[in-house]
Enzyme design. Sequence first.
Site, short mmCIF file in Angstrom:
data_model
loop_
_atom_site.label_atom_id
_atom_site.label_comp_id
_atom_site.label_asym_id
_atom_site.label_seq_id
_atom_site.Cartn_x
_atom_site.Cartn_y
_atom_site.Cartn_z
N CYS A 2 1.00 -0.89 -0.42
CA CYS A 2 -0.09 0.36 0.11
C CYS A 2 0.79 1.04 -0.07
O CYS A 2 0.69 2.09 -0.80
CB CYS A 2 -1.57 0.01 1.47
SG CYS A 2 -2.64 0.61 1.25
N ARG A 27 -3.17 5.02 4.79
CA ARG A 27 -3.30 3.64 3.89
C ARG A 27 -3.78 3.12 3.64
O ARG A 27 -4.57 1.67 3.02
CB ARG A 27 -2.45 3.94 3.19
CG ARG A 27 -2.10 5.58 2.35
CD ARG A 27 -0.52 5.65 1.24
NE ARG A 27 -0.94 4.87 -0.13
CZ ARG A 27 -1.37 5.38 -0.98
NH1 ARG A 27 -1.28 6.44 -1.45
NH2 ARG A 27 -1.06 4.61 -2.40
N TRP A 74 -0.19 -4.09 2.04
CA TRP A 74 -1.71 -4.76 2.37
C TRP A 74 -1.91 -5.70 1.80
O TRP A 74 -1.26 -5.94 0.48
CB TRP A 74 -2.06 -3.28 1.72
CG TRP A 74 -3.94 -3.41 2.32
CD1 TRP A 74 -4.63 -3.61 3.20
CD2 TRP A 74 -5.13 -4.59 1.49
NE1 TRP A 74 -6.01 -4.23 3.13
CE2 TRP A 74 -6.19 -4.63 1.91
CE3 TRP A 74 -4.73 -5.04 -0.37
CZ2 TRP A 74 -7.07 -5.22 1.22
CZ3 TRP A 74 -5.81 -5.74 -0.31
CH2 TRP A 74 -7.00 -5.51 -0.20
N ASN A 100 3.74 -1.56 -4.76
CA ASN A 100 2.69 -1.59 -4.98
C ASN A 100 1.83 -2.10 -6.37
O ASN A 100 3.05 -1.39 -7.38
CB ASN A 100 2.01 -0.22 -5.04
CG ASN A 100 2.23 0.32 -3.34
OD1 ASN A 100 2.90 -0.42 -1.91
ND2 ASN A 100 2.38 1.24 -2.99
N GLY A 101 0.36 -3.27 -5.95
CA GLY A 101 0.43 -3.51 -7.35
C GLY A 101 -0.07 -5.76 -7.15
O GLY A 101 0.37 -5.44 -6.35
N GLU A 485 -24.43 5.18 3.44
CA GLU A 485 -23.10 6.00 4.23
C GLU A 485 -23.21 5.72 5.23
O GLU A 485 -21.61 5.58 5.78
CB GLU A 485 -22.90 7.76 3.06
CG GLU A 485 -21.25 8.26 3.60
CD GLU A 485 -20.07 7.46 3.31
OE1 GLU A 485 -19.56 7.74 4.13
OE2 GLU A 485 -20.69 5.96 1.86
N LYS A 489 -20.04 3.37 7.01
CA LYS A 489 -19.26 4.77 8.12
C LYS A 489 -19.31 3.48 9.23
O LYS A 489 -17.92 3.65 9.96
CB LYS A 489 -19.62 5.53 8.32
CG LYS A 489 -19.36 6.53 7.23
CD LYS A 489 -17.85 7.56 7.25
CE LYS A 489 -17.50 6.82 5.79
NZ LYS A 489 -17.47 6.39 4.62
N GLU A 492 -17.94 -0.16 8.59
CA GLU A 492 -15.98 -0.10 8.54
C GLU A 492 -15.13 0.86 9.81
O GLU A 492 -14.04 -0.60 9.63
CB GLU A 492 -15.53 0.95 7.61
CG GLU A 492 -16.18 1.41 6.06
CD GLU A 492 -15.96 2.87 5.32
OE1 GLU A 492 -14.84 2.53 4.18
OE2 GLU A 492 -16.32 3.49 5.53
N HIS A 508 -39.89 -5.55 2.62
CA HIS A 508 -39.68 -6.37 1.86
C HIS A 508 -38.51 -7.45 2.84
O HIS A 508 -37.75 -8.38 1.42
CB HIS A 508 -39.33 -5.87 0.97
CG HIS A 508 -40.63 -5.26 -0.19
ND1 HIS A 508 -41.31 -5.56 -0.74
CD2 HIS A 508 -41.44 -4.11 0.19
CE1 HIS A 508 -42.33 -5.40 -1.26
NE2 HIS A 508 -41.94 -4.23 -0.72
N LYS A 607 -6.85 2.96 2.29
CA LYS A 607 -7.29 4.26 1.67
C LYS A 607 -7.70 4.47 0.21
O LYS A 607 -8.59 5.00 -0.40
CB LYS A 607 -6.65 5.50 2.57
CG LYS A 607 -6.47 7.00 2.00
CD LYS A 607 -8.10 6.56 2.59
CE LYS A 607 -8.48 8.73 2.21
NZ LYS A 607 -10.53 8.84 3.20
#
Length: 612
Positions: A2, A27, A74, A100-101, A485, A489, A492, A508, A607
């Site tokens: 990361c 991050r 990460w 990274n990647g 949202e 939050k 998370e 329903h 992040k």
Amino acid sequence: MCGIVAYLGEREAAPLILKGLKRLEYRGYDSAGIALLNGNGLKVYKKKGKVADLEAELKDKPLHAKIGIGHTRWATHGEPNDVNAHPHYSQGENLAIIHNGIIENYASIKKSLLDKGYSFESETDTEVLINFIEDVKKHKGCSTEEAVRLALLEVVGAYAIVVIDKDNPDQLVAARKGSPLVIGVGENEFFFASDATPIIEYTKEVVYLDDFEIATVHNSELSIKNLQNQEKGAFIQTVELELESIEKGGFEHFMLKEIFEQPKSIADCMRGRLNADTAHIQLGGLINHLDKLAKSQRIVFVACGTSWHACLVGEYLFEELARINVEVEYASEFRYRNPIINEGDIVIAISQSGETADTLAALELAKQKGATILGICNVVGSSISRLTDAGVYTHAGPEIGVASTKAFTAQVTVLAMMAIATAKNKGSIDDGQYRRLLSEMAAIPNKVEEILKLDQEIKDISKLFTFASNFIFLGRGINFPVALEGALKLKEISYIHAEGYPAAEMKHGPIALIDEDMPVVFIATKDSSYEKVVSNIQEVKARKGRVIAIINHGDTVVRDMVDFAIEIPTSHEMVAPLLASIPLQLLSYHIAVLRGRNVDQPRNLAKSVTVE
């Protein structure tokens, strides 16, 4: 991914790199490491856990060096542990790499290297890449820079890499494709990082590497080439970022600081663009595309996570005000279902970082199909800002907390301004509506300030729900995305299971979950759906659900009906999400803190998601 930090110059590399890694902790990561080149050779030190764990491991180690690379990882390939942490040596320990990647064809490269007698200590694709570079260098008899270039010609995937060579103590080689990398340029010194936050303490002069570019620092000189070995100019830019903006400023957490920064960040987003007194709105980045927006038959929003929720708000805004058909797509799914994109379509990508891999891939596809592509992002010089035909910066300032707060409200602010400007241009709203909307927008920062005064009240409510295991968030119309949202939050940062639904959809299925142990949060501000929401609240109360309601000042009907009411200022329905989202951010924050969570660095999250 990361986080990447590297240095070459006259300073001590180790403390600089470690401080840089700490600046990148926001991050998200699970291990950290550093490689230093000095009189003792090329040494790699790495540790599962936080940068503090790495620092403890480095105690009493010979760290004197003027060149080094560092990384926070990460996990993608291989579990988080000491062995899989970066940097990785090549087999001969002459080279080391941070990356990274994801290298998608690492398995076939690894098989080829195994056939040549290479062995591997880790489970990572990154160790495969550095051994591949070493193998190319050995068999081609070329420089490290050339070996990196030749190896990357055969690599499929995304990468931002920095390579250090034991035999070249005055050289670092870096490259990028699909993952951000910025180079800080000082006086006889160079800094490499995933973003500018580790760099600004030392220099504000930076170069943003483009995809398929290789940067080599050697003997205090920077050269940039593409994969075809063609020289590219180093375009130096000045970063408009102050060191104070990435410090906590007396707040316990970055997330709380950023929640409280929203009056300023929303005002900054509108500054110079919206003036209610003169009934003027102008988004400079869209001047040449506003007519196209107004005449478009279809707008497609693409985004991920919180930005996707902002897009849903944008859908309501554009359809209600500008009367344009809007579709909202998950960027991660968009290109995998052969979407129908026509040349007259406008595709708008939203990303806080401007580097989200899925969103960039969706834009590339839309561009290939001939659509006009626009971007909304927060980071100047990011990949999305460079790829799109035009766009708007949110000017929210750095957002360090992994869970997005001020970036969300800034994105919604931009979308509201875009929708109002488009509607005015198209003539789908009259002058009175236009002026009222501008006045409502201009009043938002002061109304957010008013809501933030409820912090202690919301904290007191939060104490009663610390041990909840589930939450439901409900809203209707333009406040349905706010419910999504709010649920995101909470899950998370507190790790409580939470779901957002349109309030009418509760019957329903989710209504089966309602009992005296189920907290239900309603966004119940007075709008065109208000009476329906009141009915939904009554349905929950009839089943003994515990209701927290976001209501407007003076609403005694709902206040007397629910367990807890959080009163916010009244606003126009189209801008209500900018206010209703604030108490949900505070509610999530306080519940998470009371549960002992690391709200700035929640587990497993990053992040900026720069891999698919």
